[in-house]
Design an enzyme around this catalytic site. Structure first.
Site, PDB file in Angstrom:
ATOM      1  N   GLN A 155      43.860  42.290  43.073  1.00 30.22           N
ATOM      2  CA  GLN A 155      44.516  42.424  44.377  1.00 30.22           C
ATOM      3  C   GLN A 155      45.791  41.596  44.471  1.00 30.22           C
ATOM      4  O   GLN A 155      46.434  41.585  45.515  1.00 30.22           O
ATOM      5  CB  GLN A 155      43.550  41.992  45.497  1.00 30.22           C
ATOM      6  CG  GLN A 155      42.286  42.805  45.586  1.00 30.22           C
ATOM      7  CD  GLN A 155      42.495  44.189  46.186  1.00 30.22           C
ATOM      8  OE1 GLN A 155      43.552  44.492  46.737  1.00 30.22           O
ATOM      9  NE2 GLN A 155      41.489  45.039  46.071  1.00 30.22           N
TER      10      GLN A 155
ATOM     11  N   ASP B 162      40.583  37.073  38.411  1.00 34.09           N
ATOM     12  CA  ASP B 162      40.535  38.486  38.787  1.00 34.09           C
ATOM     13  C   ASP B 162      41.744  38.740  39.683  1.00 34.09           C
ATOM     14  O   ASP B 162      41.748  38.374  40.862  1.00 34.09           O
ATOM     15  CB  ASP B 162      39.220  38.788  39.510  1.00 34.09           C
ATOM     16  CG  ASP B 162      39.182  40.218  40.054  1.00 34.09           C
ATOM     17  OD1 ASP B 162      40.159  40.975  39.839  1.00 34.09           O
ATOM     18  OD2 ASP B 162      38.183  40.571  40.693  1.00 34.09           O
TER      19      ASP B 162
ATOM     20  N   LYS C 262      45.511  50.384  41.609  1.00 34.71           N
ATOM     21  CA  LYS C 262      45.850  49.671  42.848  1.00 34.71           C
ATOM     22  C   LYS C 262      47.330  49.310  42.888  1.00 34.71           C
ATOM     23  O   LYS C 262      47.798  48.729  43.863  1.00 34.71           O
ATOM     24  CB  LYS C 262      45.005  48.403  42.964  1.00 34.71           C
ATOM     25  CG  LYS C 262      43.504  48.667  43.151  1.00 34.71           C
ATOM     26  CD  LYS C 262      42.774  47.383  43.482  1.00 34.71           C
ATOM     27  CE  LYS C 262      41.283  47.465  43.239  1.00 34.71           C
ATOM     28  NZ  LYS C 262      40.568  48.372  44.138  1.00 34.71           N
TER      29      LYS C 262
ATOM     30  N   CYS D  82      32.234  46.027  48.241  1.00 37.16           N
ATOM     31  CA  CYS D  82      31.780  45.479  46.947  1.00 37.16           C
ATOM     32  C   CYS D  82      31.843  43.953  46.945  1.00 37.16           C
ATOM     33  O   CYS D  82      32.097  43.338  45.918  1.00 37.16           O
ATOM     34  CB  CYS D  82      32.576  46.035  45.779  1.00 37.16           C
ATOM     35  SG  CYS D  82      32.458  47.817  45.616  1.00 37.16           S
TER      36      CYS D  82
ATOM     37  N   HIS E 138      34.492  40.047  44.282  1.00 40.23           N
ATOM     38  CA  HIS E 138      34.104  41.458  44.198  1.00 40.23           C
ATOM     39  C   HIS E 138      32.895  41.523  43.265  1.00 40.23           C
ATOM     40  O   HIS E 138      32.771  40.705  42.346  1.00 40.23           O
ATOM     41  CB  HIS E 138      35.287  42.223  43.602  1.00 40.23           C
ATOM     42  CG  HIS E 138      35.165  43.710  43.634  1.00 40.23           C
ATOM     43  ND1 HIS E 138      34.351  44.393  42.763  1.00 40.23           N
ATOM     44  CD2 HIS E 138      35.767  44.650  44.412  1.00 40.23           C
ATOM     45  CE1 HIS E 138      34.465  45.688  43.000  1.00 40.23           C
ATOM     46  NE2 HIS E 138      35.305  45.878  44.004  1.00 40.23           N
TER      47      HIS E 138
END
Lengths: 148, 418
Positions: B213, B210, B236, B376, B133
């Protein structure tokens, strides 16, 4: 609904773009992108004695952005710069109207098909992409002309 | 009905008020944009309301009932989040605005340096990947421009997997940090951790994951992963916007310089200089997002009660179902792994030569919310030669009936532009 946005005229221009492809000679070339969706247009203008001898373009993007470039080519090629700028202003005004403006076909030609797009804020940028590129390129071309 | 025994997505849907609404004059909402943000269950919305109605005060100051209650709730949320991701200590949970801020915090620290935390410089290397991202690309680009360090990256295979064939050269003695995505927001790929951590350890590099997700969709245990930094975001995972999390090893947090200066993050201040609060407060300058943190705590409780293993199993079954169903749509090309192995429920695709904007618009008119664009993750799009994709992404409340609606919707789109 879909027919509001995707007028037959828009789909026609999308499937059969007018004047697509970058051509020589040209006085200015610009590349504009819509950073949120990745639509791109490269646009060239060729000026001769204050008249737009050619507006050529290439790009990738959604039906709205590509059809809009095709309509722009058809409407503005061969016109004096001042007149083209006035059409640009009308088209920009239509796109900002949120569906509240009755477009003038005598001024905007096939551009009137984009009246429905103005009701979709997320798509207005798509419709304006080529027009903003045109504005930028023409300003550069005119400036170069006055320098010479 | 779902394929997972005992998991009742229909019942779960009742916890999310927005899922009951209609759009475009009466069409049921089919919300398939969960990788962008999740919807919020009543319990989170109620927690926010109750906080503002009953407990609102600034935290860590003020000797009055509300201040103490607000502080207890805010710090209680830190305990919940720490337990949720298996953090060895609650002090290793830094509340940020979002994942981007968490990553920027680490990039700033490594660029600035301090005693015990050497600053990055020319000759040093930072490793990311091509499937990041933008929030895990741009901070490192800025860092490398600022320090003269070199940015390198892993590439993506044609199947949408991380290409680790050159792991030993990309991660080398010059590497200071490897920052990469646990689960891709655009391809859905779930990336391996242990081989990268192992190589990073050989060369003395730090590892940042990261997990924006992954934390919302599967059990994540930061200790088990063995990395140094994990970033994720509340909105999220059923929580509010404006609250993110950086987990980091305590010894690193203690050595790192502060990121933002201001109230809350100090020990003492004179006109000449300041000393700083202990971690994690050293990294939480100014009045924090109090209600949002408390809301995230409620979201974590909600997800934990359902069970992250169960949520993962539901989404895996749904993803397998969707991959099969989408395969039946003429002209549809999946961009990313084509099987439900090591992948999450974010599925990107191209539909013939129809631009994703047009696909998304016509799906919306049928009540189906998907995301279109580059998500993104523009370098990933470039890698696959597409300007943009259409992405459907699932969550615990997504049903097979919604996947069916998507497939029907895509048939309609193909016909319209055919």
């Amino acid at each position: 609904m879909a027919t509001d946005l995707y007028q037959e005229i828009i789909l026609d221009h999308y499937k059969h773009p007018q004047g697509r492809g970058l051509r020589e000679p040209f006085d200015a070339e610009v590349h504009h992108v819509n950073p949120t969706c990745g639509d791109e247009v490269t646009l060239r203008v060729s000026l001769k004695d204050g008249v737009l001898a050619d507006v050529s373009y290439d790009g990738q993007g959604c039906s709205i952005s590509q059809a809009s470039a095709s309509v722009l080519h058809e409407l503005l090629t061969g016109r004096p710069v001042a007149e083209a700028m006035s059409v640009l202003d009308s088209f920009t005004e239509l796109m900002g109207s949120r569906g509240q403006l009755e477009p003038d076909e005598d001024v905007l030609g096939d551009g009137i098909a984009f009246a429905g797009v103005s009701k979709y804020p997320a798509r207005v940028k798509c419709a304006l992409l080529a027009w903003m590129a045109f504005k930028d390129a023409t300003a550069q071309a005119v400036e170069q002309g006055s320098d010479a | 009905m779902t394929a997972v025994t005992g998991f009742d997505a229909e019942a779960i849907r009742k916890d999310f008020p927005v899922l009951a609404r209609t759009v475009h004059d009466g069409l049921p909402l089919v919300y398939l944009d969960n990788a962008a943000t999740s919807q919020k269950p009543s319990v989170v919305i109620d927690t926010l309301r109750e906080y503002y109605e009953q407990h609102n005060a600034n935290v860590h100051r003020g000797i009055h009932v509300l201040a103490e209650e607000a502080t207890a709730l805010y710090e209680g949320a830190r305990d919940k989040v720490a337990a949720f991701v298996g953090a060895p200590s609650r002090d290793e949970i830094v509340f940020t605005k979002n994942s981007s801020e968490a990553i920027n915090l680490v990039a700033y620290a490594i660029g600035t340096g301090s005693a015990g935390f050497p600053a990055l410089g020319p000759g040093d290397e930072v490793v990311i990947s091509e499937m990041e991202h933008h929030s895990n690309i741009v901070p490192w680009q800025l860092l490398c421009q600022r320090t003269g360090a070199t940015l390198r990256w892993f590439r993506i295979t044609d199947e949408g997997r991380l290409d680790l064939s050159d792991l030993d050269t990309v991660v080398n003695e010059r590497t200071r940090i490897v920052a990469y995505v646990h689960q891709s927001n655009i391809l859905g790929t779930l990336n391996p951790v242990s081989p990268i951590v192992e190589r990073a350890r050989q060369v003395g590099a730090l590892v940042l994951l990261d997990a924006s997700q992954s934390v919302p969709h599967q059990p994540v245990d930061v200790t088990e992963l063995g990395v140094d930094f994990v970033a994720f975001t509340g909105h999220k995972m059923c929580g509010p916007t404006g609250i993110g999390v950086l987990w980091a090893r305590r010894d690193l947090l203690e050595a790192m310089p502060p990121f933002l200066g201001g109230g809350e993050m100090i020990e003492t201040v004179t006109m000449e200089s300041s000393t700083f609060a202990a971690v994690p407060h050293k990294f939480e300058a100014g009045t924090p997002p109090i209600a949002q943190a408390i809301g995230l705590g409620a979201a974590v409780d909600y997800l934990s009660a359902i069970g992250m293993d169960a949520i993962k199993a539901h989404e895996k079954a749904l993803t397998a179902y969707a991959l099969d169903a989408l395969d039946e749509v003429p002209g549809l090309r999946i961009i990313g792994p084509r099987t439900a192995v090591s992948r999450g429920g974010a599925i990107s695709f191209a539909l013939g030569s129809i631009h994703p904007h047009d696909v998304g618009q016509l799906l919306d008119e049928q009540g189906i919310a998907v995301r279109v664009g580059h998500h993104c993750a523009r370098p990933t799009c470039l890698r696959f030669g597409v300007p943009a994709t259409t992405r459907a992404s699932f969550y615990l409340y997504t049903t097979e009936a919604e996947v069916d609606a998507l497939v029907r919707g895509l048939h309609h789109v193909a016909k319209f532009f055919g």
